[in-house]
Motif scaffolding. Structure first.
Motif, short mmCIF file in Angstrom:
data_model
loop_
_atom_site.label_atom_id
_atom_site.label_comp_id
_atom_site.label_asym_id
_atom_site.label_seq_id
_atom_site.Cartn_x
_atom_site.Cartn_y
_atom_site.Cartn_z
N CYS A 312 -40.92 40.06 -45.55
CA CYS A 312 -39.62 40.46 -45.04
C CYS A 312 -39.40 39.90 -43.64
O CYS A 312 -40.32 39.85 -42.82
CB CYS A 312 -39.51 41.99 -45.01
N GLY A 313 -38.18 39.49 -43.37
CA GLY A 313 -37.78 39.06 -42.03
C GLY A 313 -36.56 39.85 -41.60
O GLY A 313 -35.70 40.17 -42.41
N ILE A 314 -36.48 40.16 -40.31
CA ILE A 314 -35.35 40.89 -39.76
C ILE A 314 -34.77 40.09 -38.61
O ILE A 314 -35.48 39.74 -37.66
CB ILE A 314 -35.75 42.29 -39.26
N SER A 315 -33.50 39.78 -38.69
CA SER A 315 -32.82 39.01 -37.66
C SER A 315 -32.05 39.95 -36.74
O SER A 315 -31.10 40.61 -37.16
CB SER A 315 -31.85 38.01 -38.30
N CYS A 316 -32.47 39.99 -35.46
CA CYS A 316 -31.78 40.80 -34.46
C CYS A 316 -31.27 39.95 -33.29
O CYS A 316 -30.70 40.50 -32.34
CB CYS A 316 -32.71 41.88 -33.91
N LYS A 317 -31.49 38.65 -33.34
CA LYS A 317 -31.06 37.77 -32.26
C LYS A 317 -29.88 36.93 -32.75
O LYS A 317 -30.05 36.04 -33.59
CB LYS A 317 -32.20 36.86 -31.81
N PRO A 318 -28.67 37.17 -32.25
CA PRO A 318 -27.50 36.43 -32.74
C PRO A 318 -27.39 35.03 -32.14
O PRO A 318 -27.76 34.81 -30.97
CB PRO A 318 -26.34 37.31 -32.29
N TYR A 319 -26.89 34.11 -32.94
CA TYR A 319 -26.61 32.76 -32.47
C TYR A 319 -25.14 32.44 -32.74
O TYR A 319 -24.60 32.84 -33.77
CB TYR A 319 -27.50 31.73 -33.17
N ARG A 320 -24.56 31.71 -31.84
CA ARG A 320 -23.17 31.30 -32.01
C ARG A 320 -23.06 29.86 -32.50
O ARG A 320 -22.16 29.50 -33.25
CB ARG A 320 -22.44 31.45 -30.67
N LYS A 321 -24.02 29.02 -32.08
CA LYS A 321 -24.00 27.60 -32.44
C LYS A 321 -25.25 27.15 -33.19
O LYS A 321 -25.18 26.23 -34.00
CB LYS A 321 -23.88 26.74 -31.17
#
Length: 527
Positions: A312-321
């Protein structure tokens, strides 16, 4: 000790067919005088195996070779792989007990390489994760004018790569690796995430880590409860997990929240002062029966870090580009691992990245990165997240990710609607007459019956030739399209659709003929 064990237990390097083809592609580039070539291969394609083959062959010939990596964890991981294949090597990284600069193969930390001299000039340089462009490393490579340089990456999207590399060899699309059982396509859920209005921007136009951290801390409880629910649903309980966090402070909050729920999550970050402590955490996490349920990474496990049984992976860091960062992160959970019985993977998005990058991600998985000059533009475009984009990529039934019109999580299919044309993962309004778009009288190409293919062919043609940037290429392509289908408007969503690396050859040729026709007509008019 290494010599005694490695020679007796060394694994043989057996290349898959597509890996052998990629190596031959590299040789062709060298024959053409191209000294610096990017080997583009997605997670699971075996970049390290191909690199080991190249280093082994160079060592066999007595050549001096370097493999450059940018993290201590990757130094150790790369060294362990070379040990498996019985490739003797030294390590240039801090005060390392395996420092031996006279070995033919050197595993080099790029930070240490910038501060030390080596006794020989290399004939071969392998630059791992070459999309992370460090000035000191690029300057070092530029000075080694006699060396062949091979860059390894799954995401050659960094602006400026075309200035430093001569060509790219695309190994195999991710979709074929999934179909071949080498990778697992993750089940993706779009969970609660901070609203974009809560996220500030840094000087590069990306979301700032501080704002992402402050907004992310507000939903830490949702992250934990979602993980408990979804791992229970798909795996029957906790599985090894990697969490990508924007800041150390956010990571601490996550560790505390998981601990309160009864789970052992440990943080590793770029601020760690004790390399041994970090290495111990990673070593424990690698164990099949690890006491650590999850690692929370702040800037250290995005690239190249491989623990194949992570479920499982959890993404909590947003990217715009940064499409490359999103794809590097999701790749950490996609490796298959027969030894542990892993046959599925889970991705929980609490950052909004799936909504921003899903269409681009699936395009790269299906078609590869394409030519380097086009690929390097993928990290320069800001993606917006709104209700229209969400409708394209998020299942309304379970919040799973849509691939095309089908949910990858629950199998729900988007119903067909009058006046809507479904193409490659997007729903576009398509204004049809009784017989569809009518091409200009006298045109006979078979692709004219599919205006979408014609648009993609025109866009691929102009993007390869425009010297004024992507928006100019899109306007130019629209002009070509309008000349082929007079009076017809481009359907909604097509203008900003991804530039494809593989298009219908007939459509591409049609665009080329249309440009020649226009230029010829312009010359006649001028005369």
């Amino acid at each position: 000790m290494f010599d005694l064990l490695s020679q007796a237990e060394a694994k043989e390097i057996n290349l898959r067919d597509y890996q052998s083809d990629a190596i031959e592609g590299l040789r062709n580039c060298i024959r053409q005088g191209k000294r610096k070539t990017v080997l583009c291969a997605g997670t699971g394609a075996g970049k390290t195996v191909m690199a080991s083959h190249l280093l082994h062959e160079a060592d066999r010939k007595g050549s001096y070779s370097l493999i450059l990596v940018d993290r201590v964890a990757l130094v150790n991981q790369t060294s362990a792989t070379l040990d498996e294949y019985g490739i003797r090597h030294g390590i240039l990284q801090g005060i390392n007990p395996r420092y031996d600069p006279y070995q033919n193969v050197q595993v080099c930390s790029i930070q240490t390489l910038a501060r030390r001299m080596l006794p020989r000039s290399p004939s071969l340089i392998v630059y791992d994760e070459c999309h992370a462009q460090y000035r000191s490393t690029l300057e070092y490579i530029a000075k080694q004018s006699q060396a062949v340089v091979v860059g390894l990456t799954a995401t050659p999207f960094t602006k400026g790569m075309g200035q430093h590399w001569d060509d790219v060899v695309n190994v195999i699309p991710t979709r074929k690796l999934i179909e071949g059982g080498h990778l697992i396509e993750p089940t993706i859920y779009v969970a609660r995430s901070p609203d974009d209005s809560q996220l500030g921007r840094n000087s590069y136009g990306e979301f700032s880590d501080s704002s992402a951290s402050a907004a992310g801390i507000e939903i830490v409880g949702d992250v934990v409860s979602e993980w408990i629910a979804k791992t229970g649903e798909h795996f029957g309980g906790p599985v090894k997990t990697i969490v990508f966090s924007p800041t150390v402070e956010h990571g601490r909050e996550m560790c505390a929240a998981f601990k309160a729920a009864g789970y052992n999550f440990q943080q590793v970050s770029y601020l760690d002062h004790d390399d041994d402590e970090r290495a111990a955490k990673i070593a424990e996490f690698r164990k099949p029966d690890s006491e650590i349920h999850g690692l929370i990474s702040c800037g250290v496990l995005t690239k190249g870090f491989d623990v194949p049984d992570v479920g499982c992976g959890i993404s909590c860091k947003p990217y715009r580009k940064s499409l490359s960062s999103h794809m590097q992160e999701i790749g950490r959970v996609m490796r298959s691992h027969k030894e542990s019985g892993k046959d599925k993977a889970l991705w929980l998005c609490h950052s909004g990245n799936v909504e921003r990058f899903s269409l681009d991600t699936y395009d790269v998985w299906e078609n590869g990165c394409g030519p380097l000059d086009a690929a390097e533009k993928r990290d320069s475009k800001a993606r917006e997240r709104n209700s229209e984009e969400r409708e394209k990529v998020v299942c309304p039934e379970c919040s799973g990710a849509l691939r095309g019109s089908t949910c990858t999580a629950c199998g729900w299919e988007k119903p067909a609607r009058s006046g809507v044309h479904a193409v490659d993962g997007e729903m576009h309004e398509f204004h049809l007459g009784s017989s569809g778009m009518q091409p200009r009288a006298g045109l006979r190409a078979a692709c004219l019956s599919d205006p979408r293919k014609v648009w993609e062919g025109a866009l691929a043609f102009t993007s390869e030739r425009s010297a004024k940037g992507e928006q100019h290429a899109r306007r130019w392509a629209y002009g070509i399209f309008s000349g082929i289908y007079p009076g017809q408007k481009l359907p909604r969503g097509w203008f900003d659709s991804p530039i494809r690396s593989t298009v219908d050859p007939a459509a591409y040729a049609l665009a080329e003929r249309e440009v020649k026709r226009f230029r010829k007509g312009s010359k006649r008019g001028a005369a």
